[in-house]
Design a protein around this motif. Structure first.
Motif, PDB file in Angstrom:
ATOM      1  N   LYS A  27       0.811  -1.224   0.000  1.00 49.22           N
ATOM      2  CA  LYS A  27       0.000   0.000   0.000  1.00 49.22           C
ATOM      3  C   LYS A  27       0.845   1.275   0.000  1.00 49.22           C
ATOM      4  O   LYS A  27       0.298   2.372   0.069  1.00 49.22           O
ATOM      5  CB  LYS A  27      -0.933   0.005   1.218  1.00 49.22           C
ATOM      6  N   SER A  39       2.500   4.419  -1.231  1.00 52.36           N
ATOM      7  CA  SER A  39       2.298   5.240  -2.425  1.00 52.36           C
ATOM      8  C   SER A  39       3.624   5.491  -3.125  1.00 52.36           C
ATOM      9  O   SER A  39       4.694   5.347  -2.543  1.00 52.36           O
ATOM     10  CB  SER A  39       1.627   6.568  -2.066  1.00 52.36           C
ATOM     11  N   GLU A  93      -5.335   2.216 -12.853  1.00 56.52           N
ATOM     12  CA  GLU A  93      -5.384   0.889 -12.241  1.00 56.52           C
ATOM     13  C   GLU A  93      -3.961   0.467 -11.906  1.00 56.52           C
ATOM     14  O   GLU A  93      -2.978   1.124 -12.298  1.00 56.52           O
ATOM     15  CB  GLU A  93      -6.019  -0.130 -13.196  1.00 56.52           C
ATOM     16  N   ALA A 110      -2.463   3.646  -9.940  1.00 61.01           N
ATOM     17  CA  ALA A 110      -3.461   4.019  -8.928  1.00 61.01           C
ATOM     18  C   ALA A 110      -2.823   4.219  -7.554  1.00 61.01           C
ATOM     19  O   ALA A 110      -3.487   4.658  -6.616  1.00 61.01           O
ATOM     20  CB  ALA A 110      -4.545   2.955  -8.837  1.00 61.01           C
ATOM     21  N   LYS A 111      -1.522   3.909  -7.428  1.00 62.28           N
ATOM     22  CA  LYS A 111      -0.819   4.096  -6.161  1.00 62.28           C
ATOM     23  C   LYS A 111      -0.027   5.402  -6.121  1.00 62.28           C
ATOM     24  O   LYS A 111       0.717   5.641  -5.167  1.00 62.28           O
ATOM     25  CB  LYS A 111       0.128   2.925  -5.909  1.00 62.28           C
ATOM     26  N   SER A 144     -10.452  11.969  -1.454  1.00 62.20           N
ATOM     27  CA  SER A 144     -10.254  10.736  -0.690  1.00 62.20           C
ATOM     28  C   SER A 144      -8.784  10.636  -0.299  1.00 62.20           C
ATOM     29  O   SER A 144      -7.907  10.874  -1.130  1.00 62.20           O
ATOM     30  CB  SER A 144     -10.639   9.504  -1.524  1.00 62.20           C
ATOM     31  N   ASN A 149      -5.755   8.155   1.127  1.00 65.64           N
ATOM     32  CA  ASN A 149      -5.257   6.795   1.378  1.00 65.64           C
ATOM     33  C   ASN A 149      -6.197   5.704   0.868  1.00 65.64           C
ATOM     34  O   ASN A 149      -6.312   4.645   1.483  1.00 65.64           O
ATOM     35  CB  ASN A 149      -4.982   6.594   2.878  1.00 65.64           C
ATOM     36  N   GLN A 150      -6.863   5.936  -0.259  1.00 64.31           N
ATOM     37  CA  GLN A 150      -7.810   4.953  -0.772  1.00 64.31           C
ATOM     38  C   GLN A 150      -7.108   3.749  -1.397  1.00 64.31           C
ATOM     39  O   GLN A 150      -7.500   2.599  -1.169  1.00 64.31           O
ATOM     40  CB  GLN A 150      -8.750   5.587  -1.792  1.00 64.31           C
ATOM     41  N   TYR A 151      -6.087   4.002  -2.192  1.00 69.25           N
ATOM     42  CA  TYR A 151      -5.380   2.908  -2.864  1.00 69.25           C
ATOM     43  C   TYR A 151      -3.931   2.765  -2.396  1.00 69.25           C
ATOM     44  O   TYR A 151      -3.258   1.801  -2.744  1.00 69.25           O
ATOM     45  CB  TYR A 151      -5.380   3.131  -4.388  1.00 69.25           C
ATOM     46  N   ALA A 152      -3.436   3.738  -1.647  1.00 66.29           N
ATOM     47  CA  ALA A 152      -2.063   3.720  -1.154  1.00 66.29           C
ATOM     48  C   ALA A 152      -1.955   4.698   0.010  1.00 66.29           C
ATOM     49  O   ALA A 152      -2.858   5.494   0.263  1.00 66.29           O
ATOM     50  CB  ALA A 152      -1.092   4.095  -2.265  1.00 66.29           C
ATOM     51  N   GLN A 157      -1.829   9.132   0.354  1.00 59.19           N
ATOM     52  CA  GLN A 157      -2.361   9.425  -0.979  1.00 59.19           C
ATOM     53  C   GLN A 157      -3.481  10.449  -0.898  1.00 59.19           C
ATOM     54  O   GLN A 157      -4.303  10.416   0.022  1.00 59.19           O
ATOM     55  CB  GLN A 157      -2.902   8.149  -1.634  1.00 59.19           C
ATOM     56  N   LEU A 201      -6.444  11.609  -3.427  1.00 62.05           N
ATOM     57  CA  LEU A 201      -7.164  11.327  -4.672  1.00 62.05           C
ATOM     58  C   LEU A 201      -8.326  12.300  -4.784  1.00 62.05           C
ATOM     59  O   LEU A 201      -9.248  12.276  -3.965  1.00 62.05           O
ATOM     60  CB  LEU A 201      -7.667   9.886  -4.695  1.00 62.05           C
TER      61      LEU A 201
END
Length: 323
Positions: A26, A28, A81, A85-86, A104, A106-109, A112, A114
């Protein structure tokens, strides 16, 4: 019993490894002060793209040459993706029926930011950008400072001298060395491939900076007097001064919960050719009846200087006044 104990230890080790892998997965990615923009090519080359570039690639205040706030990388929406996405700072912009502005974390890393923006017209998307760009930039810049500070924490110099001289803690990379030390003055310097980075720490009486329109003039006079005393070139009368052809930027801010003035501008060596950017924080430390000044400046004429100054700012913002 021994078999049960061995099985328990193996299971525990496997569980810990899984946890470490998940944390690592996770993490980033992204270079310092970089921004990934996911947007269709048609929107990127039009008014929406122009607005993004105007806001997020605006010149950084206080640098001798123009450098952007963020280095922008643009991708089509379908590329959002996997590894991309990180990325640490992401703008995801889509023209669609929904009207959305969402942040958002820390949704994907981790860490983060977003930011998703959508609307059914170009004007609607641009309106979101115009209204929220300042807040988005501040959020991303704070994240970049925190990431740099975590990197610095891995290898910091001994803070004993800073505590003894100024009663402060400051996270300074080990690569910095003290090159000049006086009673209430310290100059730390780091050599880099194309020049050097420096940190100055000193204190002055509380009354030396007036809380009015004269603040910027007071700060310039103080830093020029310090340059005259301690920072000289190799030629005669080549002391450091604030470049007078470039008006410094002044911002009221706080550091460690105390009021402070942030000043950005350019310095030069009088009667010499050396020059560069500086960032100066004058902290109003009323409890200790002083103004504590911490300044970062660099000399790197053949190198982009945005990220060098970013490192110095990250160091300065780690300050803690000890009790």
């Amino acid at each position: 019993m021994k078999k049960l104990l061995l099985l328990f230890l193996v299971t525990l080790a496997f569980s810990c490894n899984q946890k470490e892998e998940k944390i690592s997965d996770k993490q980033s990615i992204g270079n310092t002060n970089s921004l990934s923009v996911f947007i269709d090519d048609k929107l990127w080359i039009g008014e929406i793209g122009d607005t993004i570039r105007k806001k997020f690639a605006a010149p950084v205040d206080g640098l001798p040459q123009e450098e952007p706030l963020f280095t922008i990388n643009q991708y089509p929406l379908h590329a959002f993706e996997g590894t991309l996405a990180k990325n640490r700072n992401i703008l995801y912009i889509k023209k669609e029926a929904r009207n959305v502005f969402d942040i958002s974390e820390n949704q994907y890393a981790v860490p983060q930011n977003l930011i998703r923006i959508s609307g059914n017209t170009t004007a609607m998307i641009i309106d979101h950008l115009e209204k929220n760009a300042s807040a988005i930039i501040a959020l991303m810049q704070q994240t970049e400072i925190e990431v740099s500070q975590k990197t610095i924490q891995k290898s910091v110099m001994d803070a004993k001298k800073l505590k003894e001289k100024f009663n402060i803690s400051l996270q300074v990379p080990k690569a910095f060395r003290a090159v000049l030390e006086k009673d209430k003055f310290l100059w730390l310097k780091k050599e880099i491939q194309s020049g050097n980075s420096s940190i100055l720490i000193y204190q002055i009486p509380l009354h030396c900076i007036k809380k009015n329109d004269e603040a910027i003039n007071n700060i310039v006079k103080i830093r020029d007097s310090i340059g005259g005393l301690y920072i000289h070139g190799t030629t005669e009368n080549s002391q450091m001064v604030t470049e007078d052809s470039y008006s410094p930027y002044l911002l009221n801010t706080t550091l460690d919960g105390m009021k402070a003035y942030q000043t950005k501008g350019n310095w030069e060596l009088r009667n010499d050719t050396m020059s560069g950017p500086f960032i100066n924080y004058s902290i109003i430390d009323e409890k200790n009846n002083r103004i504590l000044i911490i300044e970062g400046f660099c000399y790197a004429p053949s190198t982009p200087q945005r990220d060098l100054m970013h490192e110095l700012e990250s160091i300065i913002k780690s300050i803690k006044i000890l009790k």
